[in-house]
Design an enzyme around this catalytic site. Sequence first.
Site: not given
Lengths: 597, 597
Positions: B296, B440-442, B447
């Site tokens: 992240r 992306y990546e959450g 978050q």
Amino acid sequence: MPAYKAPLRDIRFVMDDLLGFSDHYKLLNTSTEIDAETQLAIIEEAAKFSENVISPLNPIGDQIGCTWSADGVTTPPGFKEAYQQYCEGGWPSLAMPESFGGQGLPESMNIIVSELVCSACVAWSGYPGLRDGAIKTLLSHGSESLKETFLPNLVSGQWTGTMCLTESHCGTDLGQLKTKAVPSSDNEYKLSGTKIFISCGDHDMAENIVHIVLARLPDSPAGSAGISLFAVPKFIVNTDGSLGARNGVNCGSIEHKMGIHGFVTCVMNFDGATGYLIGQPNKGLQAMFTFMNSARLTTALQGLVHSEVAYQGAVPYAQERLAMRSLSGPKNPDGPADPIIVHPDVRRLLLTIKSFAEGFRAFSYYVAQQLDLSEHAKSDESKAQAKQLLALLTPICKGFMTELGCEAAHHGVQVFGGHGYIREWGMEQNQRDSRISTLYEGTTGIQALDLIGRKVLGSKGALLTNFSAIIFEFCQSLQDNQSMQEFTQPLSESTTEWLTLAKTVGQSAASDPEEIGAASVDFLMFSGYTILAYFWARMAKVSFEKLEAGCEDKDLYLSKVNTARFYFQRILPRTATLKLTIESGAASLMEMPSEQF
Amino acid sequence: MPAYKAPLRDIRFVMDDLLGFSDHYKLLNTSTEIDAETQLAIIEEAAKFSENVISPLNPIGDQIGCTWSADGVTTPPGFKEAYQQYCEGGWPSLAMPESFGGQGLPESMNIIVSELVCSACVAWSGYPGLRDGAIKTLLSHGSESLKETFLPNLVSGQWTGTMCLTESHCGTDLGQLKTKAVPSSDNEYKLSGTKIFISCGDHDMAENIVHIVLARLPDSPAGSAGISLFAVPKFIVNTDGSLGARNGVNCGSIEHKMGIHGFVTCVMNFDGATGYLIGQPNKGLQAMFTFMNSARLTTALQGLVHSEVAYQGAVPYAQERLAMRSLSGPKNPDGPADPIIVHPDVRRLLLTIKSFAEGFRAFSYYVAQQLDLSEHAKSDESKAQAKQLLALLTPICKGFMTELGCEAAHHGVQVFGGHGYIREWGMEQNQRDSRISTLYEGTTGIQALDLIGRKVLGSKGALLTNFSAIIFEFCQSLQDNQSMQEFTQPLSESTTEWLTLAKTVGQSAASDPEEIGAASVDFLMFSGYTILAYFWARMAKVSFEKLEAGCEDKDLYLSKVNTARFYFQRILPRTATLKLTIESGAASLMEMPSEQF
């Protein structure tokens, strides 16, 4: 890519319940009566055309785009055929003057048609849209002979038009332009120079294109006082009205843009092209400004359009896509997960988009009514009043709506998660297409300077006071209405603050003119949020009334009240920050020398 | 498209003046000393490589993109050759463990290299970047045999890796995934299913690709408790380490995306592909989460990168483009107009971008130092403390920085006016490339839930109290410093408010869990603005000290003080709105039934 569905129910809410279009039309001097039936027929036909003919062109326009060759520009497959249908349906002449073959309908009807067509495919909608500037310039400033030569075919849509202003070194600052016009024979000039960013500069959709060109006559004064306006057709028009020789104006290349790929943007080379003077020599720039209001309103509409497209894409996805469980317990217990519309933050995104789309519809139709009144009101006083409102509201409408249209398009992508980033769902195209709207027809910064400098301070606050009086009157009329207090109180406070901030800026500008620019965009946004609050409060009021009267379509009116609440609790508070940044003044912007950047 | 220039001076400001990298490294247990000279050598080499080798690939990657064929994916021209140079330079192994051929440098050095490479071409940087997840998964959870088979070539960069998580019906909610793994022979499984959105799923840059795949074993529990982790190589690795048969995993198609066209996104089909279990059965999801912080953080960097690229593009344009005159009198009287950097609103855009780019650099390098400490601190107590800070700061870093990175990219286009919308200047590519970072990546929403739910409320406020104590200590230490009061007072107030808001949300969540989601993103953004204020206050402090000490590079330090002032007067006030919207609670989001949308 979701197919576009014209939001007729919401359009009728604004026309009938909110802004009373039928009563409004009784205030106008128009040759034909525009009753409710006519209104409905027009929007229903425009809806069908937009959904069935135009909407399918949207992904094609984006993916194939326009292609250039030395022979001219080719538009994406289907664009030309759709344009032919559009002309056959009589759409180009809807709001055009009857004296040149138009149907003479008011601008407020035309703007709804524009919304529908533009929502279906913003790239396609530019081609007929660009004629407007050419037509209005010729109408206001052209000689009788020029009008007769060019207007009938422009009005019918058989020919299209362009506005050739920008050159590579100047866009906003047109005083710098260099294109030359040299007198040749009686009433004719030869134009030479290069224009860039010419929308619809060349294409295959119409048999002729009439360019309205800003250029300098020999020995004209420097700067903006030395600019004249010319009509330069792609094909010379013979005296019998037939098309003659190809004129010396050519598309040298086309731009590769972030979006609106189907809407061609040309570099136009003028090599001794024959042109005809419009209006007085050296008065070209003033002539251009006379119809700026309607052009800016058309661009402002894109804020509504991109919000509407984002909403139409994101809502069904959020209702169908299953991910995670609601924190307050499963809402779809028989499925593998809950639809994402149960999650508060997804709702925050959707309601933000909804409050923009529907709020903008109310705001822009209201401004279009002022356009109607400014041209066709029965008394000069009403005309003048409408013109004053227009002067104030147009830069706000353009700057504020397009900025938030970009935000709505961004949120539309966000609702889809990673899926929003790929072509398939159309949300990324909507965001790319939206990005131009805060740039062309005057950037947000230019709108903001127009608003605070020319309109607010330039009128010594009069324009602002006039409009705020309308808001205060609305609030006062509801002072005994308990259910409206949650809206009228913050609206009244925000309007008071708006007036105070205008005074604050005016006072600090007296000692430092940079304070105007420093406050400008934040002031424009503050204005927009306050005005949108006014329209949401009005929408809440009319919805409460409908619900109390035991209406049909209860969901629609309940949804309006809920969205108004969302707007007042989640969007209007943005003014708190804007007040602070406006009050912070120019120092934090101006103290750093250029070389420290 | 402007060529990328590594901002080495500002990087050294953060490393040397602000965060004291050399002293920091003395706190770590590392085998080699990382002195100032080594640090400088690394960033200077990385700068050269990024500017000369990677930056030229950026427009090529965007315009040509990746192409799919049944034989595999071809990356844009030059990508492969640059990757070879990258491997030859030893860059892939910089922060990798020495036991598998790595150089064992701390993450905080690696992140600077990542920033430089990613700024030069975000699409290219993804290929080496994606190895990280595969390597860290194998390191933490793989058997010795798997480590020996795969790690040396992954570490050297000879092979690359992927993370195969998402399926078409689930991304965030991985508990729904359907890919199956059936035991075949000793230690081997056969995997079948389809994964989507697989970054670097196939390409021509390395001779083998190691896919880390989430799948379900037969009879595994439903949901996230039944997911296991497998290593699935593109080519089977023979016992002697040579490459054997092609495995049953293929790229079925690639996505058409808004941006990062050079970074391939694949649909990956597993047809009885041979895989090896990593870690325990049914513990796959937990294993994935162990290294989420560093992944992240890498994505968070894109917020910095897109701000930096926008800044590098917009400043020279604003200094050179001539339009209009300054309202306070001509600043370029001999030219036809003033450069647009004299106009306050252009400065507002530039300073916004600058305050983000430089603020994010400070913030992300600080977080990288916590990564260093969490792994290599000399005491367990220091490790634990760093882990606590990381837990709190990582979702803020990812969510906040990428949201504002998108905003900065938007402003970067705006400074250019219409020119920003065309390909030539690279600003529209920067905005398109930036758009993926909040997805992306959450997503930002994920978050935000992680922050307020798991980190803040989950620790009963302890994580937040710990970090706010650092801020309060900073403010208290400066209570006699008059020139710092303009920063420490609002910083202290904002931090107090941050704690209060966390309590408010915690209390209302006790009676309605939807309050958590309703506050989540606004709370994340409030957190981010407060933290950035802390770093800008620290940057102002160190700059005042340098200026008082009679330093060189005065312009740099003056520019820091000016930008800090801008941040506190023009950006931090955004918290005023966020406070109001957080306090408005869940009702305005949750009351509207799904069918009213």
